[in-house]
Design an enzyme around this catalytic site. Structure first.
Site, PDB file in Angstrom:
ATOM      1  N   LYS A   1       2.990  17.417 -55.768  1.00 15.04           N
ATOM      2  CA  LYS A   1       3.435  18.557 -54.982  1.00 15.04           C
ATOM      3  C   LYS A   1       4.744  19.067 -55.576  1.00 15.04           C
ATOM      4  CE  LYS A   1       4.515  19.600 -50.086  1.00 15.04           C
ATOM      5  NZ  LYS A   1       4.715  18.955 -48.761  1.00 15.04           N
TER       6      LYS A   1
ATOM      7  N   SER B   1       1.955  16.955 -43.196  1.00 12.53           N
ATOM      8  CA  SER B   1       1.762  17.686 -44.448  1.00 12.53           C
ATOM      9  C   SER B   1       0.901  17.029 -45.514  1.00 12.53           C
ATOM     10  CB  SER B   1       3.118  18.046 -45.059  1.00 12.53           C
ATOM     11  OG  SER B   1       3.773  19.004 -44.262  1.00 12.53           O
TER      12      SER B   1
ATOM     13  N   SER C   1       1.648  21.029 -45.473  1.00  7.73           N
ATOM     14  CA  SER C   1       2.219  21.781 -46.567  1.00  7.73           C
ATOM     15  C   SER C   1       1.762  21.328 -47.946  1.00  7.73           C
ATOM     16  CB  SER C   1       3.753  21.692 -46.491  1.00  7.73           C
ATOM     17  OG  SER C   1       4.201  20.356 -46.654  1.00  7.73           O
TER      18      SER C   1
END
Length: 571
Positions: free
Chosen positions: A136, A244, A220
Site C-alpha cells: 500500500k 482498512s 483504504s
C-alpha cells in the site's frame, strides 16, 4: 512546507500519465483491448487472462506458499515469477487503475540478485525468497515516491522534499521484507486522506470492485485487494484503523489479517494524523490465501522487529498456539471450538447476501462439530462512537494541511464528513481515552462471561465485514462492523464465504428499519446491482491472538469448503 504554483489538476494528471508510461511497451493494452473492459461486470479470471500468456497464468495462479516452494526447489526462478506478476499487475492496472507506483525494473534486478544468490550459495535468502510482495502506498521504498494519494506529496516521500531525504527514506517493514527475500515491485492505491472505506483519489479516480464493477473495491487498502483479486499479487501489506485491510478483502473475495497494533512495525511509514496514538492504526497483511498471510506474518516476525522499533511488542511467532488451535479442528481434537456469531450489531441490519453468508458459515462450523452461540456484547455503538471521536480529535488539521500543499479539495464523498473543525480540548481527549479503556474492560468482561453456561469461553467471533456485499460507490453508510475491532485493538482475519446471488438474495420488503441510517442502508440493496459481489466475513479474536485467530480461521474456512463440497455433491 513546500507549496507549488502548478495546479493540482495538472500535477495529478501528469502523475497518472507517468504511472502508465512506466509500464513496458510490450505490456500495454491497445485501445481496442481497453475497450473490451468497458461495460464488463467481472474482470477477474478468464477476462484478465485473455491478455496473458500461458506461462504467466500458470505462475500467477499459484498462491504464496507454492511459489516460495517452487523457487526453493528450482522449479521456478525468481526472475520468472517476478516477470509474471509484474506483467499481470500492469494489465490489472490498465483495466482497473489500482497502482500508484510502479518500479518493475528494480524488481527484476532484485529477482536476478536472488537467483544469483541461490545459485552461488545453494540456499534461499529467507522465507519469502523470490516472492513478489505489493505495498500500500504508505510504505517508503528508497528511490520511489510515497504520495499516499495526496497530490501535494507527488515527487517526494510523505511530504518530504528536502534534498537530503527525498526518496531515501525506507520504512522498517520494507527493509524487513527485503531481508527475508521478498521482491518489491509496486505500491497500490488508497483513498485520499486514508480515512475512507472506498478507494478514490484525485490521481487515479475511483478503483472499482473487480468482481462487480457496479460496486466499490473498499478501502483504504483497496488497491491491494484489487491486485490480489486479479492475481497481480499473492501477498501484500496494508494498514487498518477502521477496517482498512478487512473491508477491501471482504469486498474483493480475498484474505486479510488485522493484527493488534504494535505486533508489526509502523516505524517510518506515512500516516494520517500520526500524533493520534490512542486509537492506533496497525499494519495488516493481505493475500490470496490464509497460508500466504500466515507466511507473511511468520517472515516479518522472524526479523525480530522489536529490536529496531521499541513500539513493537517482543512476541515472536507462537507455533505452539497455532498448532493447538489447528488441532482442535480435527476429528481427534481435544474439544470443539466455541464460536460466537454476530447476526446484527444493533444499528444496521446486514443485507440478504451477508445474512446468508453468516448462516452458511455458522452451519458449516456447527456441522464440523463445533459450538455456535449468539454474540450479544456491550453496545457496539458506544465503543465505535468513542473511536470515531478520537480519530477526529485534531479537528482534521493534519488532513487539511496536506491538502493545502497542492490546493486540491476533498473528494466529493468526503467533503462534509471530513471538513475541518476545532480540535478537541486536551481534557476531552483524556476523557475519551478513559472511556475507551472502560469500554475495553466491559467488552472483555462479557467475553469472559461466555464461560458461565458451560465452562468454556468463546474462542473467536464470526461477524460481518460490512452490512453489504461491497457497496455502491458513495453509499457506504456504516463501517462499525469493522470499527469495533479497532476500538478494542483486537485481532481479526477475513475470509471469503460466498457471493451475492440475485436468484436467492431477494430483497425483504417487509423489513422495518429501526432508524434513518438503517433505512438508508436497507434501501440501498438491489439484487441485480449486487449480483456477483463477494461476501467476506471476519473471524475476530482478542488482543495479541494473531496465531490463534489465523488457526481458527483456517479451521472455519476448511469447514466451509467441506460444507460447500457436500452441498454440491447433493445437487
Amino acid at each position: 512546507m513546500t507549496f507549488t504554483t502548478e495546479t493540482w489538476q495538472s500535477k495529478a494528471a501528469a502523475k497518472k500519465a507517468a504511472i502508465l508510461a512506466s509500464i513496458p511497451e510490450e505490456w500495454r493494452l491497445s485501445p481496442s483491448q481497453l475497450k473490451l473492459a468497458e461495460g464488463v461486470r467481472d474482470i477477474t479470471g478468464p477476462f484478465i487472462q485473455q491478455f496473458l500468456d500461458h506461462d504467466t497464468i500458470a505462475i500467477t495462479s499459484l498462491d504464496s506458499v507454492p511459489i516460495v516452494e517452487a523457487i526453493k526447489s528450482g522449479k521456478l526462478s525468481a526472475v520468472e515469477v517476478t516477470k509474471a506478476f509484474c506483467k499481470t499487475a500492469a494489465i490489472a492496472h490498465q483495466i482497473n487503475p489500482c497502482i500508484l507506483e510502479i518500479f518493475f525494473d528494480k524488481a527484476l534486478a532484485r529477482a536476478q540478485e536472488l537467483d544469483d544468490y541461490q545459485a552461488k550459495h545453494g540456499r534461499t535468502m529467507g522465507p519469502l525468497h523470490g516472492l513478489p510482495v505489493s505495498l500500500k502506498d504508505q510504505f517508503h521504498v528508497k528511490g520511489v515516491d510515497t504520495s499516499m494519494a495526496y497530490v501535494g506529496w507527488i515527487g517526494g516521500n510523505c511530504g518530504v522534499f528536502d534534498d537530503g531525504l527525498v526518496h531515501k527514506i525506507e520504512s522498517q517493514i520494507t527493509g524487513e521484507f527485503l531481508s527475508v527475500g521478498a521482491v518489491l515491485y509496486c505500491k497500490t492505491s488508497l483513498p485520499q486522506t486514508v480515512f475512507f472505506g472506498e478507494t478514490v483519489n484525485h490521481i487515479l479516480g475511483t478503483t472499482y470492485n473487480p468482481h462487480n464493477r457496479n460496486l466499490s473495491c473498499g478501502g483504504s487498502s483497496g488497491g491491494e485487494a484489487v491486485l490480489h483479486a486479479l492475481r497481480g499479487s499473492t501477498l501484500g501489506v496494508g494498514t487498518d484503523i477502521g477496517g482498512s485491510v478487512r473491508i477491501p478483502a471482504g469486498f474483493c473475495g480475498t484474505f486479510s489479517l488485522k493484527p493488534t497494533p504494535e505486533r508489526l512495525s509502523y516505524k517510518d511509514c506515512a500516516n494520517t494524523a500520526p500524533g493520534q496514538y490512542t486509537c492506533r492504526s496497525t499494519i495488516g497483511l493481505m493475500g490470496t490465501s490464509l497460508d500466504g498471510v500466515d507466511l507473511g506474518l511468520r517472515a516479518l516476525l522472524s526479523t525480530q522487529p522489536w529490536i529496531k522499533d521499541p513500539a513493537v511488542v517482543p512476541i515472536p511467532y507462537r507455533q505452539d498456539i497455532y498448532d493447538a488451535y489447528l488441532a482442535r479442528g480435527s476429528a481427534a481434537g481435544a474439544k470443539p471450538l466455541k464460536i460466537g456469531v454476530v447476526w446484527n450489531d444493533g444499528m444496521v441490519e446486514p443485507h440478504p447476501p451477508v445474512q446468508r453468508g453468516l448462516k452458511l458459515l455458522a452451519e458449516a462450523v456447527k456441522n464440523a462439530g463445533h459450538k455456535i452461540v449468539d454474540w450479544n456484547p456491550p453496545s457496539v455503538k458506544e465503543g465505535c462512537d468513542i473511536h470515531r471521536r478520537m480519530l477526529l480529535s485534531d479537528g482534521l488539521y493534519d488532513i487539511h494541511q496536506q491538502l493545502a500543499r497542492s490546493g486540491e479539495p476533498l473528494v466529493p464523498s468526503l467533503t462534509e464528513e471530513l471538513k475541518q473543525r476545532e480540535p478537541r480540548p486536551l481534557l476531552e481527549v483524556h476523557d475519551l481515552t478513559l472511556k475507551g479503556l472502560a469500554y475495553e474492560i466491559k467488552y472483555s468482561d462479557y467475553w469472559n462471561s461466555t464461560a458461565d453456561d458451560d465452562g468454556q469461553v468463546v474462542d473467536a467471533v464470526i461477524m460481518p465485514v460490512a452490512a453489504s456485499a461491497a457497496v455502491v460507490p458513495g453509499q457506504y453508510y456504516h463501517i462499525e462492523y469493522t470499527r469495533v475491532a479497532n476500538a478494542l485493538n483486537y485481532s481479526s482475519v477475513v475470509i471469503p464465504v460466498t457471493k451475492a446471488d440475485k436468484s436467492v438474495d431477494t430483497a425483504d420488503k417487509t423489513y422495518q428499519p429501526i432508524d434513518e441510517l438503517d433505512r438508508k442502508n436497507w434501501e440501498a440493496y438491489d439484487p441485480e446491482i449486487y449480483d456477483g459481489a463477494p461476501v467476506g466475513l471476519q473471524i475476530m479474536g482478542r488482543k495479541y491472538e494473531e496465531e490463534k485467530v489465523l488457526a481458527i480461521a483456517k479451521v472455519v474456512y476448511a469447514a466451509l469448503l467441506e460444507e460447500k463440497k457436500g452441498v454440491k455433491a447433493a445437487l
